[in-house]
Design a protein around this motif. Sequence first.
Motif, PDB file in Angstrom:
ATOM      1  N   UNK A  11       1.727   7.166  -0.224  1.00  0.00           N
ATOM      2  CA  UNK A  11       2.584   8.276  -0.648  1.00  0.00           C
ATOM      3  C   UNK A  11       1.854   9.189  -1.619  1.00  0.00           C
ATOM      4  N   UNK A  12       1.062   8.615  -2.509  1.00  0.00           N
ATOM      5  CA  UNK A  12       0.308   9.418  -3.472  1.00  0.00           C
ATOM      6  C   UNK A  12      -0.699  10.324  -2.765  1.00  0.00           C
ATOM      7  N   UNK A  13      -1.440   9.767  -1.819  1.00  0.00           N
ATOM      8  CA  UNK A  13      -2.420  10.561  -1.071  1.00  0.00           C
ATOM      9  C   UNK A  13      -1.718  11.644  -0.265  1.00  0.00           C
ATOM     10  N   UNK A  14      -0.601  11.281   0.365  1.00  0.00           N
ATOM     11  CA  UNK A  14       0.161  12.242   1.168  1.00  0.00           C
ATOM     12  C   UNK A  14       0.629  13.421   0.319  1.00  0.00           C
ATOM     13  N   UNK A  15       1.217  13.136  -0.819  1.00  0.00           N
ATOM     14  CA  UNK A  15       1.726  14.207  -1.681  1.00  0.00           C
ATOM     15  C   UNK A  15       0.599  15.093  -2.191  1.00  0.00           C
ATOM     16  N   UNK A  55       0.815  -1.215   0.000  1.00  0.00           N
ATOM     17  CA  UNK A  55       0.000   0.000   0.000  1.00  0.00           C
ATOM     18  C   UNK A  55       0.849   1.266   0.000  1.00  0.00           C
ATOM     19  N   UNK A  56       2.160   1.151   0.205  1.00  0.00           N
ATOM     20  CA  UNK A  56       3.001   2.326   0.343  1.00  0.00           C
ATOM     21  C   UNK A  56       2.841   3.317  -0.814  1.00  0.00           C
ATOM     22  N   UNK A  57       2.880   2.875  -2.089  1.00  0.00           N
ATOM     23  CA  UNK A  57       2.725   3.865  -3.176  1.00  0.00           C
ATOM     24  C   UNK A  57       1.421   4.653  -3.084  1.00  0.00           C
ATOM     25  N   UNK A  62      -7.184   6.643   3.025  1.00  0.00           N
ATOM     26  CA  UNK A  62      -6.577   5.322   2.830  1.00  0.00           C
ATOM     27  C   UNK A  62      -7.569   4.216   3.187  1.00  0.00           C
ATOM     28  N   UNK A  63      -8.172   4.289   4.372  1.00  0.00           N
ATOM     29  CA  UNK A  63      -9.047   3.197   4.799  1.00  0.00           C
ATOM     30  C   UNK A  63     -10.323   3.167   3.970  1.00  0.00           C
ATOM     31  N   UNK A 111       3.034   2.687   8.926  1.00  0.00           N
ATOM     32  CA  UNK A 111       3.412   3.100   7.575  1.00  0.00           C
ATOM     33  C   UNK A 111       2.902   4.502   7.274  1.00  0.00           C
ATOM     34  N   UNK A 112       1.632   4.752   7.537  1.00  0.00           N
ATOM     35  CA  UNK A 112       1.040   6.053   7.234  1.00  0.00           C
ATOM     36  C   UNK A 112       1.728   7.166   8.013  1.00  0.00           C
ATOM     37  N   UNK A 113       1.982   6.930   9.302  1.00  0.00           N
ATOM     38  CA  UNK A 113       2.618   7.964  10.115  1.00  0.00           C
ATOM     39  C   UNK A 113       4.032   8.246   9.637  1.00  0.00           C
ATOM     40  N   UNK A 114       4.788   7.209   9.321  1.00  0.00           N
ATOM     41  CA  UNK A 114       6.158   7.412   8.851  1.00  0.00           C
ATOM     42  C   UNK A 114       6.219   8.180   7.555  1.00  0.00           C
ATOM     43  N   UNK A 115       5.360   7.814   6.607  1.00  0.00           N
ATOM     44  CA  UNK A 115       5.299   8.516   5.325  1.00  0.00           C
ATOM     45  C   UNK A 115       4.855   9.960   5.539  1.00  0.00           C
TER      46      UNK A 115
END
Length: 401
Positions: A119-123, A114-116, A150-151, A357-361
Amino acid sequence: MTAPIALDPLARDNAAEGALLRAAGPAVAVELPGGVAAWAVTQHTAARDLLTDARLVKDASHWAAYQRGDVPKTWPLIGLAVPGPSMVTTDGAEHRRLRALVAQAFTPRRVELMRPRVEEITLGLLDALAAGEREVDLKTAFAFPLPMTVICSLLGVPESDHGHLRDLYERFFGIRPNPEGIQATIAGLNAFVNDLVAQRRSAPGDDLASVLLAADTEGGALSDAEAAATLRVIIAAGHETTVNLIGNAVRALLAHPDQLELVRSGKVGWDAVVEESLRWTPPTSNFLFRFTTGDVEVGEVVIPEGEPVLISYNAIGRDPAQHGMTAELFDITRDPIRHLSFGHGPHVCPGSPLARLEAGVALSALFERFPELALAVGDEELRPSPSLVVNSLRELPVRLR
């Protein structure tokens, strides 16, 4: 017997509350809003032991006061204490059946895939912040929409429903003086997840909600009631914990510029920030409930049969017996010592890999995009959410540049 300690969600100082409870002993009688009596577990070792003790169960049929009718269905926290048939409220084989259907979606390997998307949502959110005002409420503009998007993406819930869900869950986790309000909130949440179950039953998709409804394990597939309760848990745990984790970590870093410089310089990784934030200011203040099926000794205290027991993560996270004499300090360089902020034992949070993962990103990207990020008010002016359960801020006003 010492008088119970009253827990007041409308005048929160989570650190002070945790210290008060911890000093009173490993298990402390407390009074919750509405005069409901319970026991709080306040020290790391006691909590770790009790979270794997078969004499404490999640089934509210063992809660003597509730079964007598002493706790009304209009109690503001009833939806958290007795939330319906899901992996949160069952034990043994039934718990394993319900949990297996959820846990398989959140294994570390699947979460890493799910990382990509994260990252896409974060950016996208950071781009919107960069194009907007100099001062914003970071909770509303960033910490909330990231995990909720995300969820909900996993479950196939459209963005148009996100605001409605936020409002429902803030009322669900909070305290309201109108006792009828909690029933209206529970009814709203139930209506939403019931509609989602009905939609996926009639027109399955490739989302997690459809997968859960189609899955079958030893013991059978989810009933509609189990599916609705499970989805309600997934949505709640899938966003609320991470919203608070991100907000609390940002606040801690801005209040400790020496720690922020360590991670910015690359001397310490963002994973250490996430873990220290989880320990020092856990997203969940107190977790309701487990119930004693017999008398349970905790140190010199005996919790009688039929009593509700909450885990006070406020107290446990800064327990010096576990984290040393510097437990009260926010220190991302401390030796990694296991905390319990995602629980322990059979009911440990299956979504913790996704939250991490979400918090780190989110934290890494936020501070890279806005190196001059600062609070827009004094730290002492930040207002905690009026909740006994979540450790959160009502808003997090910041200056981006």
